[in-house]
Design a protein around this motif. Structure first.
Motif, PDB file in Angstrom:
ATOM      1  N   VAL A 125      10.982  10.784  -7.215  1.00 51.34           N
ATOM      2  CA  VAL A 125      10.959   9.910  -6.046  1.00 51.34           C
ATOM      3  C   VAL A 125       9.653   9.138  -5.977  1.00 51.34           C
ATOM      4  N   ASP A 126       8.553   9.843  -6.113  1.00 52.69           N
ATOM      5  CA  ASP A 126       7.233   9.213  -6.089  1.00 52.69           C
ATOM      6  C   ASP A 126       6.261  10.108  -6.857  1.00 52.69           C
ATOM      7  N   THR A 127       4.982   9.852  -6.726  1.00 51.60           N
ATOM      8  CA  THR A 127       3.975  10.603  -7.466  1.00 51.60           C
ATOM      9  C   THR A 127       3.998  12.096  -7.142  1.00 51.60           C
ATOM     10  N   PHE A 128       4.346  12.432  -5.902  1.00 51.63           N
ATOM     11  CA  PHE A 128       4.275  13.815  -5.459  1.00 51.63           C
ATOM     12  C   PHE A 128       5.621  14.530  -5.407  1.00 51.63           C
ATOM     13  N   THR A 129       6.698  13.794  -5.389  1.00 52.16           N
ATOM     14  CA  THR A 129       8.014  14.397  -5.184  1.00 52.16           C
ATOM     15  C   THR A 129       8.926  14.143  -6.368  1.00 52.16           C
ATOM     16  N   SER A 130       9.431  15.240  -6.941  1.00 47.60           N
ATOM     17  CA  SER A 130      10.409  15.113  -8.014  1.00 47.60           C
ATOM     18  C   SER A 130      11.250  16.386  -8.069  1.00 47.60           C
ATOM     19  N   LEU A 131      12.435  16.233  -8.601  1.00 42.66           N
ATOM     20  CA  LEU A 131      13.319  17.370  -8.851  1.00 42.66           C
ATOM     21  C   LEU A 131      13.525  17.410 -10.355  1.00 42.66           C
ATOM     22  N   ASP A 132      13.060  18.484 -10.955  1.00 39.26           N
ATOM     23  CA  ASP A 132      13.089  18.580 -12.411  1.00 39.26           C
ATOM     24  C   ASP A 132      14.456  19.004 -12.919  1.00 39.26           C
ATOM     25  N   LYS A 133      14.714  18.648 -14.163  1.00 37.28           N
ATOM     26  CA  LYS A 133      15.973  18.996 -14.811  1.00 37.28           C
ATOM     27  C   LYS A 133      16.049  20.521 -14.956  1.00 37.28           C
ATOM     28  N   GLU A 134      17.224  21.070 -14.585  1.00 37.39           N
ATOM     29  CA  GLU A 134      17.491  22.493 -14.729  1.00 37.39           C
ATOM     30  C   GLU A 134      18.810  22.655 -15.467  1.00 37.39           C
ATOM     31  N   GLU A 135      18.912  23.674 -16.273  1.00 33.80           N
ATOM     32  CA  GLU A 135      20.152  23.910 -17.012  1.00 33.80           C
ATOM     33  C   GLU A 135      21.280  24.267 -16.046  1.00 33.80           C
ATOM     34  N   GLY A 136      22.407  23.601 -16.202  1.00 39.83           N
ATOM     35  CA  GLY A 136      23.582  23.883 -15.379  1.00 39.83           C
ATOM     36  C   GLY A 136      23.530  23.294 -13.983  1.00 39.83           C
ATOM     37  N   VAL A 137      22.569  22.382 -13.724  1.00 40.97           N
ATOM     38  CA  VAL A 137      22.372  21.819 -12.385  1.00 40.97           C
ATOM     39  C   VAL A 137      22.421  20.296 -12.440  1.00 40.97           C
ATOM     40  N   LYS A 138      23.046  19.715 -11.438  1.00 39.80           N
ATOM     41  CA  LYS A 138      22.990  18.269 -11.196  1.00 39.80           C
ATOM     42  C   LYS A 138      22.533  18.086  -9.751  1.00 39.80           C
ATOM     43  N   TYR A 139      22.017  16.917  -9.463  1.00 35.20           N
ATOM     44  CA  TYR A 139      21.631  16.567  -8.100  1.00 35.20           C
ATOM     45  C   TYR A 139      22.586  15.491  -7.594  1.00 35.20           C
ATOM     46  N   LEU A 140      23.252  15.797  -6.502  1.00 32.33           N
ATOM     47  CA  LEU A 140      24.158  14.860  -5.851  1.00 32.33           C
ATOM     48  C   LEU A 140      23.347  14.095  -4.810  1.00 32.33           C
ATOM     49  N   ILE A 141      23.337  12.766  -4.913  1.00 30.01           N
ATOM     50  CA  ILE A 141      22.591  11.929  -3.969  1.00 30.01           C
ATOM     51  C   ILE A 141      23.597  11.089  -3.186  1.00 30.01           C
ATOM     52  N   ILE A 142      23.589  11.249  -1.872  1.00 27.51           N
ATOM     53  CA  ILE A 142      24.464  10.487  -0.987  1.00 27.51           C
ATOM     54  C   ILE A 142      23.592   9.499  -0.222  1.00 27.51           C
ATOM     55  N   THR A 143      23.807   8.204  -0.447  1.00 29.42           N
ATOM     56  CA  THR A 143      23.076   7.159   0.272  1.00 29.42           C
ATOM     57  C   THR A 143      23.907   6.793   1.494  1.00 29.42           C
ATOM     58  N   VAL A 144      23.308   6.932   2.667  1.00 31.23           N
ATOM     59  CA  VAL A 144      24.062   6.807   3.910  1.00 31.23           C
ATOM     60  C   VAL A 144      23.239   6.073   4.968  1.00 31.23           C
ATOM     61  N   SER A 145      23.945   5.358   5.845  1.00 29.29           N
ATOM     62  CA  SER A 145      23.288   4.779   7.025  1.00 29.29           C
ATOM     63  C   SER A 145      24.003   5.323   8.258  1.00 29.29           C
ATOM     64  N   ALA A 146      23.240   5.507   9.317  1.00 29.73           N
ATOM     65  CA  ALA A 146      23.798   6.053  10.559  1.00 29.73           C
ATOM     66  C   ALA A 146      23.320   5.192  11.722  1.00 29.73           C
ATOM     67  N   LYS A 147      24.264   4.617  12.438  1.00 31.56           N
ATOM     68  CA  LYS A 147      23.950   3.797  13.611  1.00 31.56           C
ATOM     69  C   LYS A 147      24.185   4.636  14.858  1.00 31.56           C
ATOM     70  N   ASN A 148      23.168   4.731  15.704  1.00 28.46           N
ATOM     71  CA  ASN A 148      23.288   5.481  16.959  1.00 28.46           C
ATOM     72  C   ASN A 148      24.155   4.672  17.925  1.00 28.46           C
ATOM     73  N   ILE A 149      25.335   5.198  18.277  1.00 27.65           N
ATOM     74  CA  ILE A 149      26.234   4.498  19.194  1.00 27.65           C
ATOM     75  C   ILE A 149      26.179   5.091  20.598  1.00 27.65           C
ATOM     76  N   ALA A 150      25.267   6.027  20.816  1.00 28.01           N
ATOM     77  CA  ALA A 150      25.080   6.619  22.149  1.00 28.01           C
ATOM     78  C   ALA A 150      24.177   5.712  22.983  1.00 28.01           C
ATOM     79  N   ASN A 151      24.004   6.082  24.235  1.00 27.52           N
ATOM     80  CA  ASN A 151      23.147   5.300  25.136  1.00 27.52           C
ATOM     81  C   ASN A 151      21.737   5.865  25.240  1.00 27.52           C
ATOM     82  N   GLU A 152      21.410   6.828  24.401  1.00 28.85           N
ATOM     83  CA  GLU A 152      20.073   7.423  24.387  1.00 28.85           C
ATOM     84  C   GLU A 152      19.714   7.791  22.951  1.00 28.85           C
TER      85      GLU A 152
END
Length: 190
Positions: A87-114
């Motif tokens: 992700v950046d200089t300080f954050t990374s997820l290293d490759k592991e055997e038998g593992v994948k990383y699922l990334i869900i890109t999402v937006s959320a609009k607040n439809i409440a009144n607060e």
């Protein structure tokens, strides 16, 4: 001498505390067969309630479509699975055997009144039938643009994020359903 009295007092307290906890469970087990039959009937009613829930078709959102959850209009714009993530200089997820990383890109609009927060990313359900598993925790990413929203989202405003889940590699190509921010509103993402 004072130390011995203190230790003896602690021991007596612990024995009394353990005795009171143990006493409540033994009284319920000696209450007779009527409580056992009522326990069985409550278990069977819970089982039948579970069956009723699973028999109903579940309404699901789709990638690219806005889907209303509790207080948010959620849109999944992209999913991807990767072996590793920097992700950046300080954050990374290293490759592991038998593992994948699922990334869900999402937006959320607040439809409440607060202002509202989304403190849970929600779970992902992978696979179908007997082969189905649930991943209930996402990867903690302390970088901007990743993870659930700990701070409030003001009314009528939209916030974008990427949610990252560590999944078994052999499930990366199977059906994937996301419980949108733990709302019990499901979006089929693959």
């Amino acid at each position: 001498m004072k130390k011995i009295g203190l230790i003896l007092g602690i021991i007596i307290f612990v024995v009394l505390a353990v005795g009171s906890v143990g006493g409540s469970s033994s009284s319920s087990s000696t209450s007779g067969s009527s409580s056992k039959s009522s326990e069985k009937s409550s278990v069977s009613s819970v089982d039948s309630a579970k069956k009723e829930k699973t028999e109903k078709p579940v309404e699901m959102g789709k990638i690219g479509e806005a889907y209303v959850t509790n207080h948010f209009e959620v849109t999944v714009s992209k999913i991807q699975t990767v072996d590793s993530l920097k992700v950046d200089t300080f954050t990374s997820l290293d490759k592991e055997e038998g593992v994948k990383y699922l990334i869900i890109t999402v937006s959320a609009k607040n439809i409440a009144n607060e202002s509202k927060s989304l403190i849970s990313a929600g779970k992902v359900i992978l696979g179908d039938g007997e082969d189905k598993i649930q991943i209930t925790s996402d990867e903690t990413m302390l970088s901007e643009g990743y993870g659930a929203f700990l701070e409030g989202v003001n009314p009528k405003l939209t916030k974008k994020t990427k949610l990252v889940y560590k999944i078994p590699a052999d499930y990366a190509d199977k059906s994937i359903v996301w419980d949108a921010f733990g709302s019990n509103k499901y979006i089929k993402v693959q």
